[in-house]
Design an enzyme around this catalytic site. Structure first.
Site, PDB file in Angstrom:
ATOM      1  N   ASP A 130      50.327  62.883  29.229  1.00 35.15           N
ATOM      2  CA  ASP A 130      50.787  61.604  28.672  1.00 35.15           C
ATOM      3  C   ASP A 130      51.244  61.865  27.251  1.00 35.15           C
ATOM      4  O   ASP A 130      50.684  62.722  26.559  1.00 35.15           O
ATOM      5  CB  ASP A 130      49.651  60.574  28.694  1.00 35.15           C
ATOM      6  CG  ASP A 130      50.191  59.155  28.714  1.00 35.15           C
ATOM      7  OD1 ASP A 130      50.032  58.482  29.744  1.00 35.15           O
ATOM      8  OD2 ASP A 130      50.788  58.728  27.705  1.00 35.15           O
ATOM      9  N   PHE A 151      45.623  40.316  54.689  1.00 35.89           N
ATOM     10  CA  PHE A 151      46.650  39.650  53.865  1.00 35.89           C
ATOM     11  C   PHE A 151      47.101  38.322  54.468  1.00 35.89           C
ATOM     12  O   PHE A 151      48.246  37.929  54.367  1.00 35.89           O
ATOM     13  CB  PHE A 151      47.822  40.604  53.571  1.00 35.89           C
ATOM     14  CG  PHE A 151      47.461  41.551  52.450  1.00 35.89           C
ATOM     15  CD1 PHE A 151      46.476  42.513  52.640  1.00 35.89           C
ATOM     16  CD2 PHE A 151      48.038  41.438  51.198  1.00 35.89           C
ATOM     17  CE1 PHE A 151      46.084  43.349  51.605  1.00 35.89           C
ATOM     18  CE2 PHE A 151      47.654  42.269  50.147  1.00 35.89           C
ATOM     19  CZ  PHE A 151      46.674  43.226  50.367  1.00 35.89           C
ATOM     20  N   GLY A 162      45.551  31.158  49.251  1.00 39.87           N
ATOM     21  CA  GLY A 162      44.990  31.072  47.902  1.00 39.87           C
ATOM     22  C   GLY A 162      46.044  30.654  46.904  1.00 39.87           C
ATOM     23  O   GLY A 162      47.085  30.105  47.282  1.00 39.87           O
ATOM     24  N   CYS A 201      52.601  44.258  40.940  1.00 40.81           N
ATOM     25  CA  CYS A 201      53.437  44.855  41.994  1.00 40.81           C
ATOM     26  C   CYS A 201      54.240  43.852  42.813  1.00 40.81           C
ATOM     27  O   CYS A 201      55.464  43.916  42.836  1.00 40.81           O
ATOM     28  CB  CYS A 201      52.562  45.693  42.911  1.00 40.81           C
ATOM     29  SG  CYS A 201      51.629  46.920  42.007  1.00 40.81           S
TER      30      CYS A 201
HETATM   31  C1  UGA Z   1      49.600  45.856  46.016  1.00 44.85           C
HETATM   32  C2  UGA Z   1      49.563  46.453  47.430  1.00 44.85           C
HETATM   33  O1  UGA Z   1      48.562  45.813  48.212  1.00 44.85           O
HETATM   34  C3  UGA Z   1      49.293  47.958  47.389  1.00 44.85           C
HETATM   35  O2  UGA Z   1      49.373  48.504  48.699  1.00 44.85           O
HETATM   36  C4  UGA Z   1      50.355  48.618  46.501  1.00 44.85           C
HETATM   37  O3  UGA Z   1      50.121  50.017  46.375  1.00 44.85           O
HETATM   38  C5  UGA Z   1      50.329  47.990  45.104  1.00 44.85           C
HETATM   39  O4  UGA Z   1      50.575  46.572  45.236  1.00 44.85           O
HETATM   40  C6  UGA Z   1      51.425  48.647  44.294  1.00 44.85           C
HETATM   41  O5  UGA Z   1      52.597  48.520  44.668  1.00 44.85           O
HETATM   42  O6  UGA Z   1      51.101  49.372  43.361  1.00 44.85           O
HETATM   43  P1  UGA Z   1      47.747  45.096  44.205  1.00 44.85           P
HETATM   44  O7  UGA Z   1      48.888  44.469  43.465  1.00 44.85           O
HETATM   45  O8  UGA Z   1      46.780  45.949  43.480  1.00 44.85           O
HETATM   46  O9  UGA Z   1      48.308  46.000  45.434  1.00 44.85           O
HETATM   47  O10 UGA Z   1      46.904  43.910  44.844  1.00 44.85           O
HETATM   48  P2  UGA Z   1      46.727  43.208  46.269  1.00 44.85           P
HETATM   49  O11 UGA Z   1      45.350  43.406  46.734  1.00 44.85           O
HETATM   50  O12 UGA Z   1      47.805  43.593  47.201  1.00 44.85           O
HETATM   51  O13 UGA Z   1      46.907  41.671  45.857  1.00 44.85           O
HETATM   52  C7  UGA Z   1      48.138  41.167  45.347  1.00 44.85           C
HETATM   53  C8  UGA Z   1      48.073  39.656  45.248  1.00 44.85           C
HETATM   54  O14 UGA Z   1      48.037  39.072  46.542  1.00 44.85           O
HETATM   55  C9  UGA Z   1      46.835  39.126  44.527  1.00 44.85           C
HETATM   56  O15 UGA Z   1      47.188  38.045  43.698  1.00 44.85           O
HETATM   57  C10 UGA Z   1      45.926  38.676  45.660  1.00 44.85           C
HETATM   58  O16 UGA Z   1      45.014  37.668  45.282  1.00 44.85           O
HETATM   59  C11 UGA Z   1      46.959  38.159  46.640  1.00 44.85           C
HETATM   60  N1  UGA Z   1      46.478  38.110  48.035  1.00 44.85           N
HETATM   61  C12 UGA Z   1      46.201  39.245  48.712  1.00 44.85           C
HETATM   62  C13 UGA Z   1      46.317  36.875  48.654  1.00 44.85           C
HETATM   63  O17 UGA Z   1      46.570  35.816  48.047  1.00 44.85           O
HETATM   64  N2  UGA Z   1      45.909  36.827  49.954  1.00 44.85           N
HETATM   65  C14 UGA Z   1      45.639  37.962  50.658  1.00 44.85           C
HETATM   66  O18 UGA Z   1      45.263  37.846  51.850  1.00 44.85           O
HETATM   67  C15 UGA Z   1      45.778  39.189  50.025  1.00 44.85           C
END
Ligand code: UGA
Length: 432
Positions: free
Chosen positions: A30, A252, A256, A263
């Site tokens: 870094d 997923f 909510g 992301c």
């Molecule tokens: C997401 C993807 O899930 C990962 O696979 C990917 O690697 C990552 O982006 C990336 O591109 O780096 P992340 O942003 O860490 O991961 O979080 P998630 O768990 O996917 O949640 C994203 C949003 O969706 C959150 O606000 C969460 O609360 C919401 N969510 C998720 C829901 O509202 N309902 C669900 O059933 C799942």
């Protein structure tokens, strides 16, 4: 194998540490000397359960090292992972690739023997082609292979996701490179992960398509939750009933608040932008973005309705403000939309988050951080469960609040409506 991770942000640090744990020699580079010095002392710049222990363990073993010296790191590595940030450009939907291209230029200067150069950062389709061009301009001869190996880690679950992935995607048409990458990931493949070898552009698109599809799934269930509320059915039954169909899958499908994080919002915008460049209309993803942007307004209307349209001077407590549990990340969290809106209508906000105080709210009046759940809830007229932290799953609201008719609005459906009814709590969830 000797690996180099350029960029010690989320993707680079987690992947680097996990590769080291699998027995590889990993150097994390870094340009930020303060960050590197802290990492050497075991101080982790991000909030990720289990990461600190894993960094300390692998640093001690000598398999993991940290440096600011890019040329040395490149010279000593077979595989170089580009893991720098690709945020959204200002006043645009496109990804800002300036850091990626800067790193590519630097790598080009230091290549002496055959190197595999991997994009692990989320980069738009054709970025690999552009990196190759930059390298050709800066390297003495074509002694490298540029490939795409997208990351599918979730914040808060990143270590588990690294060690138990559903699939490893490698975008290359070079047989030698593919063989080497296959052997790098062999320990994960032997545990059941599937290996997908596609073209480089194919791998780049798989990443965006996956995130856009997951965002679509969430938006779909959120819109159905709106309908469920009106017709008096429970959205949780719908998610379970649909999700048990293997073609759909149950993950997923949790209704909510608007999805957030670093992301989904960024990547859905970027894929629409890429499609535009190729004169293709991704109308579904465009509508997902629109629907998600409108989501906070819908939930705010419900808050208003539950408070009989009298928000002024109401004490509203947010339990959890991060975009999801097990992270301190506030990026694109729906709390950043909902809280200012409620403040502008005269509400008095308190919030508690297990990941601590957030400077994002410093510029607002009538909001304060509480050190614990009890002090956050004691005088609340309404308690909003905004983030699904485990800490909020077994609370006794009768004891927490001094107000007899406190309203509990559970935006994550983590509590049981039956239990709440039995406990005589004025309880409301999402889509039920
Ligand atoms: C997401 C993807 O899930 C990962 O696979 C990917 O690697 C990552 O982006 C990336 O591109 O780096 P992340 O942003 O860490 O991961 O979080 P998630 O768990 O996917 O949640 C994203 C949003 O969706 C959150 O606000 C969460 O609360 C919401 N969510 C998720 C829901 O509202 N309902 C669900 O059933 C799942």
């Amino acid at each position: 194998m000797k690996l180099c991770m350029i960029g010690t942000g989320y993707v680079g640090l987690v992947s680097g540490v996990c590769f080291a744990d699998l027995g590889n020699d990993v150097v994390c580079v870094d340009k930020d000397i303060f960050k590197i010095n802290k990492l050497k002392k075991g101080i982790i710049p991000i909030y990720e359960p289990g990461l600190s222990e894993l960094v300390k363990k692998n640093y001690k073993s000598g398999r993991l090292s940290f440096t600011t010296n890019l040329s040395e790191a490149i010279k000593n590595s077979q595989v170089i992972f580009i893991c720098v940030g690709t945020p959204t450009k200002k006043n645009s939907n496109a990804a800002d690739l300036s850091q990626v291209f800067y790193v590519a230029k630097e790598i080009g200067k230091f290549i002496k023997s055959f190197k595999i150069i991997v994009t692990k950062s989320t980069v738009p389709v054709t970025t690999g082609d552009k990196i190759e061009k930059i390298l050709l301009k800066n390297a003495k001869r074509k002694n490298f292979s540029v490939i795409s190996n997208p990351e599918f880690l979730r914040e808060g679950d990143a270590i588990n996701d690294f060690f138990f992935p559903d699939r490893i995607v490698i975008g290359t048409s070079d047989k030698r490179t593919n063989k080497l990458m296959h052997s790098l990931y062999a320990p994960l493949l032997s545990k059941g992960a599937k290996y997908v070898n596609s073209s480089r552009r194919g791998a780049e698109l798989i990443k965006y398509a996956s995130n856009a599809f997951l965002a679509t799934k969430i938006t779909f269930i959120n819109e159905l939750a709106n309908l469920s509320e009106k017709i008096g059915v429970n959205i949780e039954d719908i998610s379970i009933g649909m999700g048990l169909d293997k073609r759909i899958g149950g993950r997923f499908l949790r209704a909510g608040p608007a999805y957030g994080g670093s992301c989904f919002p960024k990547d859905t915008r970027a894929i629409v932008d890429t499609a535009k460049e190729f004169k293709t209309d991704l109308s579904i993803i465009k509508n997902v973005i629109k629907s998600n942007e409108n989501r906070s307004k819908i939930l705010l209307n419900r808050v208003s309705k539950l408070l009989k349209n009298k928000i002024k001077n109401k004490r509203i407590t947010f339990l959890g403000v991060t975009f999801k549990a097990n992270t301190d990340d506030m990026r694109e969290s729906s709390s950043l939309v909902m809280i200012p809106s409620l403040i502008s209508k005269g509400a008095k906000i308190k919030y508690y988050d297990p990941s601590g105080y957030k400077k994002d709210f410093d510029k607002f009046k009538n909001i304060s951080f509480s050190e614990n759940i009890k002090s956050a809830c004691i005088d609340a007229d309404m308690i909003i469960i905004h983030t699904e932290w485990n800490d909020f799953k077994a609370l006794n609201f009768k004891k927490l609040s001094s107000k007899k008719n406190v309203i509990v609005y559970d935006m994550r459906n983590i509590l049981s409506p039956d239990k709440m009814k039995k406990d005589k709590i004025n309880y409301f969830g999402i889509g039920r």
